[in-house]
Scaffold this active site. Structure first.
Site, mmCIF file in Angstrom:
data_model
loop_
_atom_site.group_PDB
_atom_site.id
_atom_site.type_symbol
_atom_site.label_atom_id
_atom_site.label_comp_id
_atom_site.label_asym_id
_atom_site.label_seq_id
_atom_site.Cartn_x
_atom_site.Cartn_y
_atom_site.Cartn_z
ATOM 1 N N TYR A 193 110.982 -40.470 63.900
ATOM 2 C CA TYR A 193 111.126 -41.459 64.860
ATOM 3 C C TYR A 193 111.801 -41.172 66.148
ATOM 4 O O TYR A 193 111.558 -41.868 67.163
ATOM 5 C CB TYR A 193 112.031 -42.755 64.225
ATOM 6 C CG TYR A 193 111.185 -43.377 63.029
ATOM 7 C CD1 TYR A 193 109.978 -44.014 63.254
ATOM 8 C CD2 TYR A 193 111.624 -43.321 61.680
ATOM 9 C CE1 TYR A 193 109.291 -44.698 62.541
ATOM 10 C CE2 TYR A 193 110.745 -44.120 60.812
ATOM 11 C CZ TYR A 193 109.768 -44.721 60.959
ATOM 12 O OH TYR A 193 108.877 -45.295 60.128
ATOM 13 N N GLU A 200 108.385 -34.371 34.458
ATOM 14 C CA GLU A 200 107.697 -34.844 35.625
ATOM 15 C C GLU A 200 107.967 -36.196 35.642
ATOM 16 O O GLU A 200 108.145 -36.910 36.826
ATOM 17 C CB GLU A 200 106.127 -34.580 35.577
ATOM 18 C CG GLU A 200 105.256 -35.103 36.698
ATOM 19 C CD GLU A 200 103.788 -34.736 36.631
ATOM 20 O OE1 GLU A 200 103.517 -34.165 35.808
ATOM 21 O OE2 GLU A 200 103.154 -35.460 37.591
ATOM 22 N N ASP A 231 102.589 -33.673 32.961
ATOM 23 C CA ASP A 231 101.078 -34.033 32.569
ATOM 24 C C ASP A 231 100.333 -32.923 32.345
ATOM 25 O O ASP A 231 100.503 -31.842 32.765
ATOM 26 C CB ASP A 231 100.524 -34.977 33.419
ATOM 27 C CG ASP A 231 101.284 -36.419 33.716
ATOM 28 O OD1 ASP A 231 101.909 -36.792 32.703
ATOM 29 O OD2 ASP A 231 101.277 -36.957 34.666
#
Lengths: 379, 673
Positions: A113, A212, A264
């Site tokens: 920003y 995970e 996974d």
């Protein structure tokens, strides 16, 4: 099933390891000096940087990790993108010097920003600012923390019998047991996990299981897996943050605990494992500091999907492209990994770790993990 | 007693003339009346074509008004009015209410309608579907009032029947209006009257066409030129295109007393000497009366005619649109699309197939609001008539599909098939006889000679596109470099100077190294005082440059131009002028200006800029001087050009380095924190 490279955790050498240093400003000014001299000599300003691409990863046998190779790229003001990145570099250097003067720090998001005021040099995405900070790390051989830039608190959470001593924001030292002194959310890692912030006191755990998904961490905790098997559960939260990877590195190095990675069964999870164990491409300049080469991949593997007959999804086109890209990634260049990737491509299937719930809530802790861990020689 | 009827007589007794109604029913599809939507389009098309043909023959700038309104659930009222010369009272019934009646069937020139079926078929369709007559209003200039006739077609006899008749005052000097009520359906979009009239307006920029749709929407295609296209001359039939029956028809009908006169005066391309040769080969005497050549002798004559070399058919019977009007027409109608680029239209010279001349014209438009991710749009025309159906079966489409457009900057899977991209192609085939795939005249049949010409014309247009795109790429590259030197470099110098605490260095040497081009910037501005074309030449290279600037523009434009400073040479007939520019130091700049009288029709595309004295890689906004100019260059320029070529060949000129910011970074964006 594939076995990761099993190697003794190497010792990091001091000269390799960037540490928070007070002299971070000097190298940034040297960069400005170099560009100024080029302009003054009528030369097109340019910088040379090691390429952070998978083609430029080179395996460091000494450390057992993948680090940046010798290929250099040029960032030149001859091209618009290059010219913009050069200009941004010096807006950033200016900002870093300003922060040092004012004794301030900034989050990566705040920097993004801050760049709103840089006109054409402003960042278009946080990816862009993060990449430039990494460039500066490489160019100056410093860490972003040296430049007073840090990520937001997004570190992993830890559950298990590990006692640490943390110096908190107010400078008070707290001793915390990551099982007994924390709530259900576990102990949350701060962005700085160096010795001056966190010290390991003691542990009875035999290994660390890095997971995970949060749902799976909760399942293991609820089933009492950590206590029954004397394990430390660590929630990776997808692609692990630097502090998570650094923490794992320290755990293996200082507590001599083995680490297994449980994700996974899909191409993206393979990459999570690779960045934990071998080093990530984007931060290959810090691999000897962040990577844990002894970490082993537990699953879910492509053969698990078949052997355990797990509910699966078809690989998407993106998944297939990711797997094919991994076949040309030197980190996955071992016969085990090639076989694993090719098997997944051949079967065309992927599965989530929570698909093990097909056989009931206790199946993962009573059957799957004990079986796999025994096979790996951890239990 | 009469002998028993022969088989032939028995058969003959069963034969009867089929009525035109039956003929129509059997041929609805080829006549274009197979469904309500198409029937309306065919009606509008036939009436409009007739109006345009009538205007053209009379040398009148066409005004066509098409009004369509709903009349009940499935009925539509169509009115098509033209400002043509009008039709004499006695001809009106035959023109509108008798099939196969027309003045053009036997004429040998390019025209929209040919067989005389079209408009009568529409009248018949209206009669059959709504039992309503066609109302014709027509006025010729010589008469005070207009005739109004209500017409039916007697379907048994193929004869017009006038149901009622009146004479009215009509506030027009001349013109014709046809009103029909038919079973039809109005839609807009593909294959609609709107699309047809839009296409017609593009290729007939001299026409003003107004369409009033059933909901009251009024669409006006304004005319883009006040000039009528030249009238195609009626030409004599050429023997190469004659069929045996036609030859017989001409032999019988001619007023020439002898065969030799018939051959040389009633046919095209037969010289007296060729006529002699033909007659010898056909075993006929020069003095034989044409009417007596019959049967087998006709066949011998035709064979002989085809065996003797004759003068090729003349292209006088053709009426091409012309490059200028294709451009105007496209610009006029595609205005709202705001294309970036109108390629100079390609108008191929006339060629011959069989005994008939033909020619191909192609216009190409690129960019603007044309969709970039879809197949290009194709506007097909045959003798100035839009072809809306059977695109896939048309020789035009095939010629486009068989070209590899990837070489010219359009997307095309595997180098054949319709290319994709923000482009529109206009293709016009003009001929005294167009080979259509069917009587419906919806698509042009494959023909090797037409295909060859189509391909050449398309390639010509495609080359213009490629040049445009490569110039655009270079312009984009230039604007990128300008962004660097104007915006980024000064800030980089300021930032680094500030950080090291030193004064800001002189940036000109760096700027010229980054740009490393000579930039030629031109624009065209129109104001009350006149049209100005200022040219600014800047040397953004690190060396001093001696250059020669050349411009090529339409000769008639150059004739009215004031050049400032005075050129060092001109070639008025070719529309060329050139200047030896003052020596330009690095970052040096000089100006040239062309001025034209107010309201000159000039645009940036009309000017081609060339520079000598530097190689192509270091030139922006202009091209290197083409080799065929044969201009004698000053010694200094020749030397500068040689030095520049040397420079471009020098080792290290294109130092290859990996661009850090273009190198593929991490294998997946999802990696890392």
């Amino acid at each position: 099933m594939p076995r990761s490279r099993a190697r003794a955790p190497p010792k990091t050498t001091d000269e390799d390891e960037p540490r928070v240093r007070a002299d971070a400003l000097q190298p940034t000014l040297a960069l400005a000096e170099a560009i100024y001299d080029q302009l003054d000599a009528g030369e097109i300003p340019r910088m040379r940087l090691p390429l952070r691409t998978k083609q430029n990863l080179s395996f460091q046998a000494r450390d057992g990790v993948w680090k940046l190779g010798r290929q250099l790229g040029t960032r030149s003001a001859r091209k618009l993108d290059g010219a913009l990145m050069l200009l941004r570099t010096f807006y950033l250097v200016d900002f870093i010097n300003e922060m040092a003067r004012d004794k301030k720090t900034s989050t990566l998001r705040e920097l993004y920003y801050i760049s709103e005021a840089w006109e054409e040099a402003k960042f278009h995405s946080e990816d862009e600012s993060n990449l430039l900070i990494e460039d500066l790390e490489v160019l100056c051989t410093r860490l972003r923390e040296d430049f007073r830039l840090h990520p937001e608190e997004n570190g992993a959470s830890v559950i298990g019998d590990l006692t640490i001593r943390e110096r908190n924001r107010k400078g008070i030292v707290k001793t915390i047991n990551c099982r007994d002194d924390v709530g259900d959310g576990g102990y949350s890692l701060p962005f700085n996990v160096e010795k001056e912030k966190i010290e390991f006191v003691s542990t009875k755990a035999k290994f660390v299981i890095a997971i995970e998904c949060g749902g799976m961490v909760d399942r293991l905790a609820e089933n009492g897996f950590d206590e029954e098997h004397e394990a430390i559960l660590l929630h990776l939260k997808g692609q692990p943050a630097r502090s998570t990877r650094r923490f794992l590195r320290r755990v293996t190095e200082e507590l001599k605990l083995p680490v297994v990675v449980f994700t996974d069964g899909d191409p993206w999870s393979f990459r999570i494992y690779a960045s934990v164990a071998y080093g990530a491409i984007k931060t290959a300049h810090l691999s000897s500091y962040l990577a844990t080469p002894s970490a082993e991949f537990l699953g879910v593997t492509a053969s698990d999907i078949e052997n355990y007959n797990l509910p699966s999804d078809h690989l998407s086109e993106q998944d297939i492209r990711a797997l094919q890209a991994e076949l040309t990634d030197p980190r996955f260049g071992t016969p085990d990994w090639r076989a694993e990737i090719e098997l997944m491509l051949k079967n065309g299937k992927k599965a989530e770790q929570q698909s093990l719930a097909k056989y009931g809530l206790n199946y993962v802790t009573e059957h799957y993990l004990p079986e796999k861990l025994t096979e790996m020689g951890i239990l | 007693m009469a002998p028993p009827p022969t088989i032939a007589q028995q058969l003959a007794a069963k034969q009867r003339e089929i009525s035109v109604a039956e003929f129509f029913e059997r041929n609805r599809q080829i006549l274009g009346f197979d469904n309500p939507q198409r029937s309306l389009l065919t009606t509008v098309k036939e009436a409009t074509d007739n109006g345009l043909d009538a205007c053209e023959e009379a040398g009148i700038l066409p005004e066509i008004l098409v009004e369509i309104s709903k009349e009940g659930e499935d009925r539509v009222h169509v009115s098509v009015e033209d400002n043509g010369p009008g039709i004499l009272r006695k001809e009106i019934p035959n023109v509108f209410a008798r099939l196969l009646y027309g003045s053009r069937f036997h004429s040998n020139r390019q025209a929209r309608g040919q067989q005389g079926i079209g408009i009568s078929a529409a009248v018949l369709y209206a009669n059959l579907t709504t039992a309503r007559p066609a109302k014709i209003t027509s006025k010729v200039e010589e008469e005070e009032a207009a005739h109004v006739l209500d017409l039916f077609i007697d379907t048994q006899k193929n004869q017009p029947r006038v149901a009622s008749e009146d004479v009215v005052l009509w506030d027009r000097p001349h013109g014709t209006k046809i009103e029909l009520v038919l079973k039809a359906r109005y839609v807009r979009g593909r294959q609609s009257p709107y699309e047809y009239l839009r296409g017609t307006a593009i290729v007939n920029p001299h026409a003003r066409i107004v369409l009033v749709e059933p909901d009251g929407t009024r669409v006006t295609f304004e005319r883009a030129t006040e000039e009528c296209p030249p009238i195609a001359k009626e030409t004599l039939p050429h023997p190469y295109g004659l069929e045996l029956g036609e030859l017989g028809y001409h032999l019988k009908g001619t007023k020439r007393p002898t065969c030799v006169e018939f051959l040389t005066k009633d046919l095209q391309g037969v010289s007296p000497r060729a006529a002699k040769e033909v007659l010898v080969a056909a075993n006929l005497k020069a003095s034989t009366p044409p009417g007596s050549v019959q049967g087998e002798a006709q066949e011998r004559l035709l064979t002989a005619l085809r065996g003797v070399p004759l003068v090729a058919p003349s292209a006088d019977g053709l009426s091409p649109i012309g490059a200028m009007l294709i451009k105007r027409g496209l610009r006029n109608v595609l205005g709202e699309v705001r294309p970036d680029f109108f390629a100079p239209p390609v108008s191929r010279p006339a060629k011959v197939r069989g005994g008939f001349p033909f020619m191909v014209e192609v216009g190409l438009v690129y960019g603007g609001a044309l969709p970039a991710d879809q197949p290009i749009q194709i506007l097909r025309f045959a003798n100035r008539v839009p072809l809306l159906f059977q695109q896939g079966a048309c020789a035009i489409t095939n010629a486009i599909s068989n070209m590899d457009w990837r070489r010219y900057g359009l997307d095309q899977k595997s180098g054949s098939g319709l290319p994709s991209g923000p482009a529109l192609l206009l293709v016009h085939v003009a001929s005294t006889k167009i080979p259509f795939t069917s009587e419906a005249k919806e698509a042009i049949a494959e023909d090797p000679e037409i295909d060859r010409e189509l391909t050449l014309a398309l390639q010509g247009a495609a080359r213009h596109l490629r040049t445009h795109l490569s110039r655009r790429t270079r312009r984009d590259l230039a604007s990128e470099k300008f962004a660097i030197i104007l915006k980024i470099l000064p800030k980089l110098a300021e930032k680094t100077s500030h950080l090291v605490g030193k004064p800001i260095p002189d940036l000109i040497p760096v700027i010229t190294r980054i740009m490393d081009v000579v930039n030629v910037e031109t624009s065209v501005t129109s104001a009350a005082e006149g049209v100005r074309v200022p040219v600014e030449i800047t040397n953004y290279t690190p060396r001093a440059r001696v250059l020669e600037l050349f411009v090529e523009l339409p000769a008639e434009l150059l004739a009215h131009a004031t050049l400032e400073p005075a050129p060092d040479g001109t070639e008025a007939a070719l529309g060329r002028a050139w200047w030896t520019l003052p020596k330009l130091a690095p970052s040096g700049r000089t100006h040239v200006e062309l001025r034209f009288p107010p309201r000159t029709d000039a645009e940036a595309n009309d000017f081609d800029w060339y520079v000598a004295g530097i190689d192509e890689a270091h030139l922006l906004g202009a091209d290197p001087l083409p080799g065929d100019w044969e201009v004698r260059l000053p010694r200094t320029i020749v030397e500068a050009a040689e030095a520049a070529a040397e420079e471009a060949r020098a080792p290290g000129a294109g130092e290859e380095e990996v661009d850090y910011d273009a190198a593929e970074s991490s294998a997946s964006a999802a990696e890392d924190d």
